[in-house]
Design a protein around this motif. Structure first.
Motif, short mmCIF file in Angstrom:
data_model
loop_
_atom_site.label_atom_id
_atom_site.label_comp_id
_atom_site.label_asym_id
_atom_site.label_seq_id
_atom_site.Cartn_x
_atom_site.Cartn_y
_atom_site.Cartn_z
N LYS A 49 -12.29 -4.87 18.78
CA LYS A 49 -11.13 -5.60 18.31
C LYS A 49 -11.20 -6.04 16.85
O LYS A 49 -10.22 -6.58 16.33
CB LYS A 49 -10.89 -6.83 19.20
N VAL A 50 -12.33 -5.80 16.18
CA VAL A 50 -12.43 -6.20 14.77
C VAL A 50 -13.14 -5.12 13.96
O VAL A 50 -14.33 -4.88 14.15
CB VAL A 50 -13.20 -7.52 14.59
N SER A 51 -12.41 -4.47 13.07
CA SER A 51 -12.99 -3.55 12.10
C SER A 51 -12.29 -3.76 10.77
O SER A 51 -11.11 -4.11 10.73
CB SER A 51 -12.81 -2.08 12.55
N ALA A 52 -13.02 -3.56 9.69
CA ALA A 52 -12.42 -3.65 8.35
C ALA A 52 -12.03 -2.24 7.91
O ALA A 52 -12.84 -1.31 7.99
CB ALA A 52 -13.40 -4.26 7.37
N VAL A 53 -10.79 -2.08 7.47
CA VAL A 53 -10.29 -0.75 7.13
C VAL A 53 -9.48 -0.77 5.84
O VAL A 53 -9.05 -1.82 5.36
CB VAL A 53 -9.40 -0.18 8.26
N LYS A 54 -9.26 0.42 5.30
CA LYS A 54 -8.30 0.60 4.22
C LYS A 54 -7.30 1.66 4.66
O LYS A 54 -7.58 2.49 5.53
CB LYS A 54 -8.99 1.02 2.93
N ILE A 55 -6.13 1.64 4.06
CA ILE A 55 -5.06 2.55 4.46
C ILE A 55 -4.47 3.21 3.23
O ILE A 55 -4.49 2.66 2.12
CB ILE A 55 -3.96 1.83 5.25
N SER A 56 -3.94 4.40 3.44
CA SER A 56 -3.28 5.12 2.34
C SER A 56 -2.29 6.12 2.92
O SER A 56 -2.51 6.65 4.00
CB SER A 56 -4.31 5.85 1.47
N PRO A 57 -1.19 6.36 2.21
CA PRO A 57 -0.23 7.36 2.70
C PRO A 57 -0.82 8.75 2.63
O PRO A 57 -1.62 9.06 1.74
CB PRO A 57 0.95 7.20 1.74
N VAL A 58 -0.45 9.58 3.58
CA VAL A 58 -0.88 10.98 3.58
C VAL A 58 0.15 11.79 2.80
O VAL A 58 1.35 11.72 3.07
CB VAL A 58 -1.01 11.53 5.01
N ALA A 59 -0.32 12.54 1.83
CA ALA A 59 0.60 13.33 1.00
C ALA A 59 1.30 14.38 1.85
O ALA A 59 0.74 14.92 2.80
CB ALA A 59 -0.18 14.00 -0.12
N ASN A 60 2.54 14.67 1.51
CA ASN A 60 3.30 15.68 2.23
C ASN A 60 2.61 17.03 2.10
O ASN A 60 2.09 17.37 1.04
CB ASN A 60 4.72 15.78 1.69
N TYR A 62 0.82 -1.21 0.00
CA TYR A 62 0.00 0.00 0.00
C TYR A 62 0.86 1.27 0.00
O TYR A 62 0.38 2.35 0.35
CB TYR A 62 -0.95 -0.01 1.20
N GLN A 63 2.13 1.13 -0.39
CA GLN A 63 3.05 2.27 -0.47
C GLN A 63 3.19 3.03 0.85
O GLN A 63 3.26 4.26 0.90
CB GLN A 63 2.65 3.26 -1.58
N ILE A 64 3.23 2.26 1.93
CA ILE A 64 3.38 2.85 3.26
C ILE A 64 4.82 2.65 3.73
O ILE A 64 5.25 1.52 3.96
CB ILE A 64 2.41 2.20 4.28
N LYS A 65 5.55 3.73 3.84
CA LYS A 65 6.91 3.64 4.37
C LYS A 65 6.87 3.64 5.90
O LYS A 65 5.88 4.04 6.51
CB LYS A 65 7.75 4.82 3.87
N ASP A 66 7.95 3.19 6.49
CA ASP A 66 8.05 3.20 7.94
C ASP A 66 8.10 4.65 8.43
O ASP A 66 8.75 5.51 7.83
CB ASP A 66 9.31 2.45 8.39
N ASN A 67 7.37 4.93 9.52
CA ASN A 67 7.40 6.23 10.18
C ASN A 67 6.82 7.35 9.32
O ASN A 67 7.24 8.50 9.40
CB ASN A 67 8.84 6.58 10.59
N MET A 68 5.81 7.02 8.50
CA MET A 68 5.15 8.06 7.71
C MET A 68 3.70 8.20 8.16
O MET A 68 3.13 7.29 8.78
CB MET A 68 5.21 7.76 6.22
N LEU A 69 3.08 9.34 7.87
CA LEU A 69 1.67 9.55 8.23
C LEU A 69 0.77 8.73 7.31
O LEU A 69 0.98 8.69 6.09
CB LEU A 69 1.31 11.03 8.14
N VAL A 70 -0.22 8.09 7.91
CA VAL A 70 -1.11 7.19 7.20
C VAL A 70 -2.55 7.52 7.54
O VAL A 70 -2.88 7.78 8.71
CB VAL A 70 -0.84 5.71 7.59
N LYS A 71 -3.39 7.50 6.54
CA LYS A 71 -4.83 7.65 6.76
C LYS A 71 -5.44 6.26 6.84
O LYS A 71 -5.23 5.42 5.97
CB LYS A 71 -5.46 8.44 5.61
N ILE A 72 -6.19 6.02 7.92
CA ILE A 72 -6.91 4.75 8.10
C ILE A 72 -8.40 5.06 8.02
O ILE A 72 -8.89 5.94 8.74
CB ILE A 72 -6.59 4.08 9.44
#
Length: 712
Positions: A701-712, A639-649
């Motif tokens: 303890k159970v939810s279905a989610v999607k994730i995406s990187p937050v643009a700078n 999902y193009q998520i780098k370590d230590n970056m802001l993410v939208k869930i």
């Protein structure tokens, strides 16, 4: 020369320290560690340090939270005066003005809409005395049926499961001292290393003694690293996993037939159901390999003693109550209950999670674990309180259901004590909108929390250092928290606030208490003959004995160290097994094309609950100053998520933004977010409104989610 000496001695006098020692207990988790705050003062400054104090449960140990708990209690943001919202801003008013406003508003609401238009929302962090008084205040002071508390979001699944299975609920059926001697320990959905760190030495000692430890958790944690076997279950599949374990235990003939015959009902039906299951299908459902299911089942079944511990990972589900019951089925099938080194432990989350649910804050309970719908129980408590039984309200609804009634307009007013429902409840934005619809909202708190922000009136309360009273810890051990630290400003103890509001409303004769001990002595009478019988416990005994395990029916009784040795608490003296389907009654969210990942939530060591207190501690906040999302690196790369970056869930309910944290040890289909942060990092914004049909626990303890990187 004389002048120089005088200056020298004046300087030394200013530097000289005076020292004061305050006995207390940690305000955070259910271990309720005893400790002392040492205040060292000079003319120019004060400094503090905390030391542990020996006691039967934590033996003088403290964790990072306890060592720094005083930082929030002395924080400059502590509320010191009543605050009234005027044109959107809080202004300081007097207590007399505050009481007058409460009287006017509460009376007006009930005159216009009826007694049940007012509601009370309590807390599992207040003392037993305050929990008792709050329940009495709702039913006698306000005459409303609408009272519940934040423990509904924490312990309700385990409490209901134990009550249905055994006939009663006390967190641990054995003492904590038995843990090191048990041959097999199952930790299901509990990360004690971070949530209750001072209990860890008991498990470490068990491991040294050769105990086999099984951990059940979707993540690898500091707790699972201690285990001999880690079952990395899919989120929400705990009940199905317990069925798999049961199937192996029964088919390998590892059951205790005589125990089942003499002391258990329902085994035949459970046996028929689990025998019909296919172990490969259970493995597919749960994500746990068949060989691991067999290994866990056979070790637990064959060992002569064993204990099972559950916590939020299993309990905070829409089938949490039945999931816990299925683990209790395992105990009953193997006869590992009511014996030395064998039993059940519900690992309570909040400081007084046990005591707070015993004495009347729950919608359906009266003091001593009596039922508000039982005529005999109603008559007894009405007699203790000096009211007519017909004037005692019937049961209300759970905490989240009260919020739904605020949204619908049935509840018009709220008295909130030491809780933060805007952050702690599911669908948090909905909760905020529902509370904003209220005609009048009073919050009792130490700080302007996210919920108190919405209040019309805030009443300042005292901290753990200032408020004496009893607490009931994870074992069911009643302890006395001493507290003598100077009260900040005009703040008042919770019990004093309740009594003064009752007096203002014309019900003072029922609340004429002058100390917590006076309240406790009435609580003792109210619990006499009940399941949670405190009648033999006194302040003097607690000081001498450092805690007493209930039930304790008279002053010559030493307390009950082990439950169910000869009989269970049901009328027929037997325990009840129940069939738990692999298909829960309330369907859980599963990953889809639009929301492809599981989200699960939990705690971190340096914070507590919604963070209102711990985020005011500079030491604790520095350790974890923002929320985060734990994610497997291969999932992150997808999902193009780098370590230590802001993410939208995002879920169907809303979205949050947190920072990513790569972890090789989490399941690839799962992300984890802690729940201690608010506003745009409040993970409970993403959680569904669905509730467990038995105990009304939300499915955190159970939810279905999607994730995406937050643009700078």
């Amino acid at each position: 020369m004389t002048e120089m000496l005088l200056r020298y001695f004046r300087t030394k006098q200013k530097e000289a320290e005076t020292e004061k020692v305050y006995d207390t207990q940690c305000p955070f988790c259910s271990m309720q560690c005893k400790m002392q705050l040492i205040e060292q003062s000079t003319v120019t400054r004060k400094k503090y340090k905390t030391v542990g104090k020996n006691n039967p449960t934590s033996e003088g140990r403290l964790c990072i939270k306890g060592l720094n708990a005083h930082q929030h209690a002395i924080h400059t943001d502590r509320l010191k005066h009543p605050l009234l919202k005027v044109d959107g801003e809080f202004v300081q008013i007097s207590w007399a003005e505050a009481m007058g406003i409460i009287k006017e508003k509460f009376t007006s609401i009930q005159s216009q809409y009826g007694k049940n238009a007012l509601s009370v929302y309590g807390s599992a962090t207040i003392t037993n005395e305050e929990a008792y008084l709050l329940g009495k205040f709702a039913r006698v002071g306000l005459e409303t049926k609408y009272i519940d508390y934040n423990g509904r979001l924490c312990m309700s699944a385990a409490a209901s499961a134990a009550a249905q299975t055994f006939g009663m609920d006390r967190g641990f059926t054995n003492t904590i001292q038995e843990i090191p001697h048990s041959r097999c320990l199952v930790l299901a959905g509990t990360n004690i290393a971070e949530c209750q760190p001072t209990i860890m030495p008991y498990f470490e000692k068990a491991k040294e003694n050769g105990s086999f430890i099984i951990a059940i958790d979707p993540r690898e944690t500091s707790t699972t690293k201690m285990a001999d076997l880690h079952l990395k279950v899919k989120p929400g599949m705990d009940a199905a996993l317990a069925n798999g374990l049961l199937k192996v235990i029964i088919e390998e003939q590892l059951i205790d037939e005589s125990f089942i015959h003499e002391r258990v009902n329902g085994f035949t039906e459970v046996k028929e159901y689990v025998s019909s299951l296919d172990l490969d299908e259970v493995s597919e459902l749960t994500g746990v390999p068949v060989n691991q299911i067999k290994k866990a089942a056979t070790v637990f079944g064959r060992e002569e003693s064993g204990m099972i511990f559950t916590a939020r990972g299993v309990e905070q589900q829409t089938d949490g109550s039945t999931a816990v019951r299925n683990f209790l089925n395992i105990l009953l099938a193997t006869g590992k209950i009511g014996k030395k080194y064998s039993g059940f432990g519900a690992v309570t989350g909040q400081g007084n999670g046990q005591g707070a649910r015993e004495h009347g804050q729950k919608a359906d309970q009266l003091p001593g674990y009596r039922s508000i719908e039982n005529d005999e129980h109603r008559k007894y408590i009405s007699g203790v309180w000096g009211i007519n039984e017909k004037d005692l309200p019937r049961k209300g609804v759970s905490a989240f259901e009260m919020i739904q009634k605020m949204d619908e307009g049935e509840i018009k007013g709220l008295f909130l004590m030491c809780s933060n429902p805007v952050v702690s409840n599911p669908s948090a934005e909905f909760v905020k909108q529902a509370i904003e619809k209220l005609d009048f909202f009073v919050a009792v708190d130490m700080f302007i929390s996210e919920s108190a922000r919405l209040a019309d009136l805030i009443l300042p309360t005292t901290s753990y250092l200032e408020t004496p009273g009893t607490m009931t810890n994870v074992e069911g051990r009643v302890t006395l928290r001493e507290a003598s630290f100077p009260v900040r400003g005009e703040a008042k103890h919770d019990w004093q606030i309740i009594c003064e509001v009752a007096e203002e409303l014309g019900k003072g004769e029922y609340f004429s208490f002058s100390s917590p001990e006076e309240v406790f002595n009435e609580l003792r009478i109210a619990t006499r003959g009940g399941i949670a019988d405190y009648s033999g416990i006194t302040y003097d005994r607690l000081r001498k004995e450092k805690g007493i395990l209930w039930p304790c029916p008279d002053e010559n009784h030493s307390g009950t160290e082990r439950l169910f040795e000869t009989e269970f608490a049901h009328a027929d003296k037997k325990a009840a097994m129940v069939v738990v389907s692999n298909t829960p009654a309330i369907s859980k969210e599963k990953p889809t094309e639009d929301f492809p990942l599981y989200l699960t939530t939990g705690r971190v060591m340096s914070h507590y609950l919604t963070g209102v207190q711990t985020r005011k501690s500079s030491t604790l906040a520095a350790r974890e100053f923002e929320s985060y999302m734990e994610i497997h690196p291969s999932t992150a790369e997808k999902y193009q998520i780098k370590d230590n970056m802001l993410v939208k869930i995002e879920s169907k309910r809303g979205s949050i933004v947190v920072r990513s944290k790569w972890s090789q040890t989490i399941r690839k289909d799962t992300v984890f977010v802690p729940f201690h942060w608010a506003d745009s990092q409040n993970v409970n914004r993403l959680v569904s409104k669905k509730l467990d049909p038995t105990c009304k626990m939300p499915g955190f303890k159970v939810s279905a989610v999607k994730i995406s990187p937050v643009a700078n």
